[in-house]
Design a protein around this motif. Sequence first.
Motif, PDB file in Angstrom:
ATOM      1  N   ARG A  58      47.534  60.971  41.617  1.00  0.00           N
ATOM      2  CA  ARG A  58      47.201  59.917  42.581  1.00  0.00           C
ATOM      3  C   ARG A  58      45.720  59.962  42.966  1.00  0.00           C
ATOM      4  O   ARG A  58      45.124  58.929  43.268  1.00  0.00           O
ATOM      5  CB  ARG A  58      48.075  60.044  43.832  1.00  0.00           C
ATOM      6  CG  ARG A  58      49.534  59.649  43.567  1.00  0.00           C
ATOM      7  CD  ARG A  58      50.419  59.933  44.767  1.00  0.00           C
ATOM      8  NE  ARG A  58      50.089  59.099  45.905  1.00  0.00           N
ATOM      9  CZ  ARG A  58      50.578  57.883  46.111  1.00  0.00           C
ATOM     10  NH1 ARG A  58      51.432  57.362  45.253  1.00  0.00           N
ATOM     11  NH2 ARG A  58      50.237  57.195  47.162  1.00  0.00           N
ATOM     12  N   ALA A  61      43.923  58.222  40.382  1.00  0.00           N
ATOM     13  CA  ALA A  61      44.150  56.779  40.478  1.00  0.00           C
ATOM     14  C   ALA A  61      43.583  56.178  41.754  1.00  0.00           C
ATOM     15  O   ALA A  61      43.810  55.002  42.036  1.00  0.00           O
ATOM     16  CB  ALA A  61      45.649  56.488  40.400  1.00  0.00           C
ATOM     17  N   ASP A  62      42.892  56.982  42.573  1.00  0.00           N
ATOM     18  CA  ASP A  62      42.317  56.494  43.831  1.00  0.00           C
ATOM     19  C   ASP A  62      43.409  56.088  44.832  1.00  0.00           C
ATOM     20  O   ASP A  62      43.198  55.273  45.719  1.00  0.00           O
ATOM     21  CB  ASP A  62      41.369  55.311  43.576  1.00  0.00           C
ATOM     22  CG  ASP A  62      40.627  54.899  44.838  1.00  0.00           C
ATOM     23  OD1 ASP A  62      40.233  55.794  45.596  1.00  0.00           O
ATOM     24  OD2 ASP A  62      40.461  53.691  45.062  1.00  0.00           O
ATOM     25  N   LEU A  63      44.608  56.672  44.684  1.00  0.00           N
ATOM     26  CA  LEU A  63      45.651  56.420  45.675  1.00  0.00           C
ATOM     27  C   LEU A  63      45.587  57.465  46.788  1.00  0.00           C
ATOM     28  O   LEU A  63      46.182  57.287  47.851  1.00  0.00           O
ATOM     29  CB  LEU A  63      47.036  56.438  45.010  1.00  0.00           C
ATOM     30  CG  LEU A  63      47.297  55.277  44.043  1.00  0.00           C
ATOM     31  CD1 LEU A  63      48.590  55.490  43.267  1.00  0.00           C
ATOM     32  CD2 LEU A  63      47.348  53.951  44.779  1.00  0.00           C
ATOM     33  N   ARG A  82      38.899  52.219  39.387  1.00  0.00           N
ATOM     34  CA  ARG A  82      40.020  51.355  39.697  1.00  0.00           C
ATOM     35  C   ARG A  82      39.566  49.891  39.683  1.00  0.00           C
ATOM     36  O   ARG A  82      40.212  49.019  39.112  1.00  0.00           O
ATOM     37  CB  ARG A  82      40.592  51.719  41.076  1.00  0.00           C
ATOM     38  CG  ARG A  82      41.746  50.858  41.529  1.00  0.00           C
ATOM     39  CD  ARG A  82      42.307  51.390  42.838  1.00  0.00           C
ATOM     40  NE  ARG A  82      41.339  51.326  43.929  1.00  0.00           N
ATOM     41  CZ  ARG A  82      41.105  50.216  44.636  1.00  0.00           C
ATOM     42  NH1 ARG A  82      41.760  49.109  44.363  1.00  0.00           N
ATOM     43  NH2 ARG A  82      40.217  50.225  45.600  1.00  0.00           N
ATOM     44  N   ARG A  83      38.405  49.651  40.319  1.00  0.00           N
ATOM     45  CA  ARG A  83      37.904  48.273  40.354  1.00  0.00           C
ATOM     46  C   ARG A  83      37.567  47.776  38.960  1.00  0.00           C
ATOM     47  O   ARG A  83      37.662  46.586  38.678  1.00  0.00           O
ATOM     48  CB  ARG A  83      36.673  48.188  41.254  1.00  0.00           C
ATOM     49  CG  ARG A  83      37.044  48.377  42.699  1.00  0.00           C
ATOM     50  CD  ARG A  83      35.857  48.307  43.626  1.00  0.00           C
ATOM     51  NE  ARG A  83      36.221  48.840  44.923  1.00  0.00           N
ATOM     52  CZ  ARG A  83      36.972  48.175  45.794  1.00  0.00           C
ATOM     53  NH1 ARG A  83      37.399  46.972  45.520  1.00  0.00           N
ATOM     54  NH2 ARG A  83      37.293  48.720  46.958  1.00  0.00           N
ATOM     55  N   ARG A  85      39.243  48.452  36.519  1.00  0.00           N
ATOM     56  CA  ARG A  85      40.546  48.426  35.837  1.00  0.00           C
ATOM     57  C   ARG A  85      40.567  49.380  34.641  1.00  0.00           C
ATOM     58  O   ARG A  85      40.845  48.990  33.516  1.00  0.00           O
ATOM     59  CB  ARG A  85      40.882  47.010  35.395  1.00  0.00           C
ATOM     60  CG  ARG A  85      41.521  46.218  36.489  1.00  0.00           C
ATOM     61  CD  ARG A  85      40.671  45.067  36.934  1.00  0.00           C
ATOM     62  NE  ARG A  85      41.216  44.524  38.188  1.00  0.00           N
ATOM     63  CZ  ARG A  85      40.870  43.356  38.690  1.00  0.00           C
ATOM     64  NH1 ARG A  85      39.995  42.605  38.070  1.00  0.00           N
ATOM     65  NH2 ARG A  85      41.383  42.940  39.802  1.00  0.00           N
ATOM     66  N   TYR A  87      42.480  52.056  34.247  1.00  0.00           N
ATOM     67  CA  TYR A  87      43.720  52.734  33.895  1.00  0.00           C
ATOM     68  C   TYR A  87      44.941  51.882  34.264  1.00  0.00           C
ATOM     69  O   TYR A  87      44.893  51.024  35.126  1.00  0.00           O
ATOM     70  CB  TYR A  87      43.820  54.076  34.620  1.00  0.00           C
ATOM     71  CG  TYR A  87      43.807  53.946  36.119  1.00  0.00           C
ATOM     72  CD1 TYR A  87      44.988  53.665  36.806  1.00  0.00           C
ATOM     73  CD2 TYR A  87      42.625  54.051  36.834  1.00  0.00           C
ATOM     74  CE1 TYR A  87      44.972  53.501  38.164  1.00  0.00           C
ATOM     75  CE2 TYR A  87      42.598  53.883  38.196  1.00  0.00           C
ATOM     76  CZ  TYR A  87      43.788  53.610  38.849  1.00  0.00           C
ATOM     77  OH  TYR A  87      43.786  53.431  40.187  1.00  0.00           O
ATOM     78  N   TYR A  89      49.000  52.439  35.531  1.00  0.00           N
ATOM     79  CA  TYR A  89      49.758  53.472  36.238  1.00  0.00           C
ATOM     80  C   TYR A  89      51.244  53.163  36.122  1.00  0.00           C
ATOM     81  O   TYR A  89      51.660  52.040  36.372  1.00  0.00           O
ATOM     82  CB  TYR A  89      49.326  53.485  37.701  1.00  0.00           C
ATOM     83  CG  TYR A  89      49.659  54.760  38.457  1.00  0.00           C
ATOM     84  CD1 TYR A  89      48.669  55.687  38.746  1.00  0.00           C
ATOM     85  CD2 TYR A  89      50.951  55.031  38.887  1.00  0.00           C
ATOM     86  CE1 TYR A  89      48.947  56.850  39.429  1.00  0.00           C
ATOM     87  CE2 TYR A  89      51.242  56.202  39.578  1.00  0.00           C
ATOM     88  CZ  TYR A  89      50.236  57.107  39.852  1.00  0.00           C
ATOM     89  OH  TYR A  89      50.511  58.254  40.527  1.00  0.00           O
ATOM     90  N   PRO A 109      49.850  41.744  36.570  1.00  0.00           N
ATOM     91  CA  PRO A 109      48.499  42.326  36.690  1.00  0.00           C
ATOM     92  C   PRO A 109      47.452  41.460  36.005  1.00  0.00           C
ATOM     93  O   PRO A 109      46.313  41.380  36.472  1.00  0.00           O
ATOM     94  CB  PRO A 109      48.623  43.695  36.013  1.00  0.00           C
ATOM     95  CG  PRO A 109      49.884  43.653  35.251  1.00  0.00           C
ATOM     96  CD  PRO A 109      50.782  42.675  35.931  1.00  0.00           C
ATOM     97  N   MET A 113      44.111  39.989  37.611  1.00  0.00           N
ATOM     98  CA  MET A 113      42.794  40.298  37.061  1.00  0.00           C
ATOM     99  C   MET A 113      42.113  39.066  36.496  1.00  0.00           C
ATOM    100  O   MET A 113      41.000  39.160  35.971  1.00  0.00           O
ATOM    101  CB  MET A 113      42.935  41.374  35.988  1.00  0.00           C
ATOM    102  CG  MET A 113      43.466  42.669  36.589  1.00  0.00           C
ATOM    103  SD  MET A 113      43.897  43.860  35.353  1.00  0.00           S
ATOM    104  CE  MET A 113      44.717  45.097  36.356  1.00  0.00           C
TER     105      MET A 113
END
Lengths: 264, 297, 377
Positions: A58, A61-63, A82-83, A85, A87, A89, A109, A113
Amino acid sequence: MTAPSMPTPVIAAENLNLIFDTADGAVQALKDVNLTIAKGDFVSFIGPSGCGKTTLLRVIADLEQPTSGTITVNGMTPDAARRARAYGYVFQAAGLYPWRTIEGNVKLPLEIMGYSAEERRQRAARVLDLVELTGFEKKFPWQLSGGMQQRASIARALAFDADILLMDEPFGALDEIVRDRLNEELLKLWDRTQKTIAFVTHSIPEAVYLSTRIVVMSPRPGRITDIIDSPLPRHRPLDIRDSPEFIEIAHRVREGLRAGHVED
Amino acid sequence: MKSVLPVLTVTLAILALWYAAVVPMNAQWERDQAARAGTELTTAELVTRTMSQSRPRLPAPHQVAVELWNSTWVEERHGRRGLWNTGTLSNRSLVHHGWITLLATFLGFAIGTTLGFALAVGIVYNRAMDASVMPWAIASQTIPIIALAPMIIVVLNSVGISGLLPKAIIAAYLSFFPVVVGMVKGLRAPDAMQLDQMKTWNASGLQGFLKLRLPSSMPYFFASMKIGIAASLVGTIVGELPVQQGGLGVRLLTGSYYGQTVQIWSALFAAAILAAAMVGAIGVIQRLTLKRMGLSS
Amino acid sequence: MSARQGTGHFHPGFWQNLAMIAALFWALWHVFGSGAPQWPLLGLSLVVVLATLHDPARRRGLVVHAALLAGIALGLGVAALSLLPLLPLESRTGALALVVTTWLAAWMLVAMVSALPRGAGLAGRIQGLLAPVLFGVTLIWIWEAVVRAFAVPRVILPPPSAIGARIAGSVDILWVDLVQTVVKGALSGFAIGCGAAILFALVVDRYLFLRRGLLPVGNFLAALPIIGTAPIFVMWFGFDWPSKAAVVVAMVFFPMLVNTVQGLRATEPMQRDLMHTWSASWAQALIHLRLPAAMPFIFNGLKISATLALIGAIVAEFFGSPTRGMGFRISTEVGRLQLDMVWAEITVAALAGSAFYGFWALLERRVTFWHPSQRGR
């Protein structure tokens, strides 16, 4: 091992620490984690519950945000990655939207996007074919079995051009037979697409069968205790699991898990 | 406990908005008065005067509070007809009217809940009742059955039944249907596995009811009782409108006849306090019961 | 509907049949003689004979079964229709006995119909309506029969036939009242109240502090007798429909707000994380995830509000109205003891209420077809 000697790191973590403030006091979820993952690697994180393997994923993934230390994904911060895109998840449960068809879920998604309608259609068709769900586009998730739902959620993560795939026990809730098949399909997919995959699991055979590198973790505090490079070839039939090499690695992983446990 | 501060803030904000609304709502009348008297009002004068009109369009919160206090404690303690001087409740006090409403609500709620419970048991155990009555019980929740209230009061009055009972009947049928629907759901809450388990123990029908269905229905029972008692109170208040024999409904209606806004607002708040108290009481019983049953979180 | 149990206890069978035979003999005892109501007696006898032949424990062919049911329905129909014009009978006890026998016979038919295995698809759905419709018709018939048999004064309880005649004869008045109360009062208030609540919910949802503070307050307010604000709004907005709409707004706002806010929180953390990994904007997450997930809650709020709106619009008219509107008509006609008109208004109110509710329920099924509560049907 066919990989070149010094591949560029896709994910690099240095002295990563993460402390959660809970009602029972601070919990060290990650302690001094150092890890580099090279392009094209299939890395598994294995360990008992509470060892921080999901938390680490996480963070990538920047969670979650680390308390200290640095981590880069594709050379960027996780937020920037993340911005960009960078990866896809996949969660333990399929997490499909019940009000959208399978195709609609895969396209979601892409809609967010900003892909064009035609592009969305083509990509959805391609990834659904990749996970062998052609013919089920118009079905709703709740009309499919658990295994098919999970395949759809993998297709959803593959639909956009992310070269990293982060998977958090994606097959944990499935039965052994379905799991074997999906493992095999995942390996083929990895082989075909050349993606970098980070995979959380608590199954030793799964980790050994899938990975080029196995990261063994242990809890309290969550930390890496061992990193095992697998000598198994890229191409792996299911019955490789009966080979002495496989059993040897599985043994090492089990030893690593036990060592981490004894330290408590 | 994290929500104490936000709730307080929101409540204060509502009070502030209320005060802020008082000035523009009542200002026109003050300006007219001033124009008639040929005087000019300063803003400060205008604001203070709008807060203290005897028949404002919108009374200020403190006016309502004072009226509530006067028509309960002061009226009973010092009033000529109050409890202190005569030994009976004054017919001008909200205690008196609130008590009338409360009695009818309680009686009706008790009747409605008992009958609703009985019908729910019938529906769960009898297939014919389930197929024929249940759709009507559900449909009854979609129609304004409260419109029957004036007729019930007047007809029962014309055959010599008046006072508490007609209002209680309205309160009863308004709480009846929510309880039926909620209890049918509750008594059916046990899943097939639990029912099969009872079967393997060769439990009798009564045992299955007392030891499985009834306990599992308790959360639903309390939920529908909360809805039921709120509905009962509304039914009683509406039932008090056509025949004016006391009660909060009558206070609302006479207040609106004579433009006594402060009286309307205080009656409204009395009704709100009553509703909150009753729903709160059921909530307390619910918490205690479910805690003893180990069902509360 | 969910699983049913315990059908064995009151199965259409022995005891019901015995009670019916006893009631029939009771009726015969009181009405036998020259002026005996022949057709009702004949019809009920047919029902009794066929019901005795019908043994639920024995499996017969479909044709025999259908013939038995049709015969019972025929006997019941003949008895019910031929009895009404004959009422009141000279012997009131006899009339009562006949009504009771018919009631038992009708209940037996209801029981038999509901014991039939349910078909699939449209046929099954129509079959599911059969029992409640039969039950409703039976209730109306008993109402009519009892009012006739005991000559109940019309100022106490008019018979359904009189109410029906009144509806047919006063369509114009009923229409004017319907427009005044439902279209102008309830619908406009409903639209404003629910619309404002949904918009406000979006704001509340963005701020944790507001959510923590407003949800308990909203829940508290939703349980209060908001209808009591009617005299205040009548004073502010006058007798005509704006004051009714204002009452409706006050009544529907908080239930709608609470439901919508809860609905917007009803997404799983995993799904929210997924939106985060796609770096979706607030609006994108709202449109693609939170609003669809909130739909079951929003529709629940709309259905509750639909009922509240009609209640609010009608009851508010009890506190003052122009000389039209359903609440106005009910309260004035009650005063003039014109109860058939009151019942006519109530019938219209009931139809309008269930139609409005039904509209939202149908729309809900189309929009939230994916929700587990909607799937099984």
